[in-house]
Design a protein around this motif. Structure first.
Motif, PDB file in Angstrom:
ATOM      1  N   SER A 133       2.694   2.063   7.591  1.00 23.22           N
ATOM      2  CA  SER A 133       3.857   2.937   7.588  1.00 23.22           C
ATOM      3  C   SER A 133       5.040   2.264   8.255  1.00 23.22           C
ATOM      4  CB  SER A 133       3.541   4.248   8.322  1.00 23.22           C
ATOM      5  OG  SER A 133       3.384   4.004   9.705  1.00 23.22           O
TER       6      SER A 133
ATOM      7  N   ILE B 212       3.703   3.354   3.529  1.00 25.74           N
ATOM      8  CA  ILE B 212       4.155   2.267   2.665  1.00 25.74           C
ATOM      9  C   ILE B 212       2.946   1.525   2.112  1.00 25.74           C
ATOM     10  CG2 ILE B 212       6.344   1.937   3.875  1.00 25.74           C
ATOM     11  CD1 ILE B 212       5.026  -0.571   5.208  1.00 25.74           C
TER      12      ILE B 212
ATOM     13  N   CYS C 221       2.319  -3.530  10.314  1.00 26.12           N
ATOM     14  CA  CYS C 221       2.738  -2.247   9.744  1.00 26.12           C
ATOM     15  C   CYS C 221       1.657  -1.175   9.800  1.00 26.12           C
ATOM     16  CB  CYS C 221       3.183  -2.442   8.301  1.00 26.12           C
ATOM     17  SG  CYS C 221       4.651  -3.455   8.154  1.00 26.12           S
TER      18      CYS C 221
END
Length: 182
Positions: free
Chosen positions: A114, A96, A106
């Motif tokens: 991710s 992401i 994250c």
């Protein structure tokens, strides 16, 4: 029929999917190479994804009745001679773009941003469960009616069987093959 672990498509499908996603990866050109602006494609992908997620409950169902669990257990037994198996589990890190807030939450163990996605499929490779919110201790929930087969990245648990990490003989080697080949 071979048992395929969730989220592990055959190599041809994986290559085709990666080619399909190439124009949409972060940092790619403004035009996706097919005449569509990246913003238009992004909105369309979001709309389609939202529509699929909105109907996911019709297709992704955990077996809650003893009859449904018996069908799955029998399917795994007939295909691979594994008794009491309720599903195959696997996970992947979906890359992401770093979020604006709480960015470090994250970053995965490999050092990139991710979302960790985990899925369970049945003996026919139909997805029964998809989760992105796994917490330690959460993993056993829902698996009290059978065991899962997982790949070697998972720790062995009372509800989770994994292959031998370093098979020492033919019997152990066949056990690994049965899990992945069916």
């Amino acid at each position: 029929m071979a048992v395929r672990l969730a989220l592990q498509p055959p190599e041809d499908e994986k290559k085709a999917f990666e080619q399909l996603l190439t124009p949409f990866k972060a940092g790619q050109r403004k035009n996706c190479g097919n005449g569509f602006e990246k913003s238009t494609v992004s909105k369309t992908v979001k709309d389609v994804t939202d529509a699929i997620v909105g109907r996911a409950g019709q297709f992704i169902k955990w077996p809650v009745t003893s009859g449904a669990r018996a069908v799955i257990k029998n399917g795994f037994y007939l295909q691979a001679r594994f008794p009491n198996v309720i599903g195959c589990i696997d996970g992947t890190h979906v890359p992401i773009v770093a979020p604006a807030t709480d960015e470090n939450a994250c970053v995965n163990r490999k050092g990139f941003h991710s979302i960790n996605v985990q899925a369970v499929c049945d003996h026919d490779a139909l997805i029964q469960q998809v989760r992105t919110d796994m917490k330690e201790g959460d993993q056993a929930r829902g698996f009290e009616h059978g065991v899962l087969l997982g790949e070697s990245g998972y720790a062995v648990r009372p509800f989770l069987l994994t292959p031998y990490p370093n098979p020492q003989d033919d019997a152990q080697e066949r056990s690994v093959c049965v899990i992945f080949i069916g």
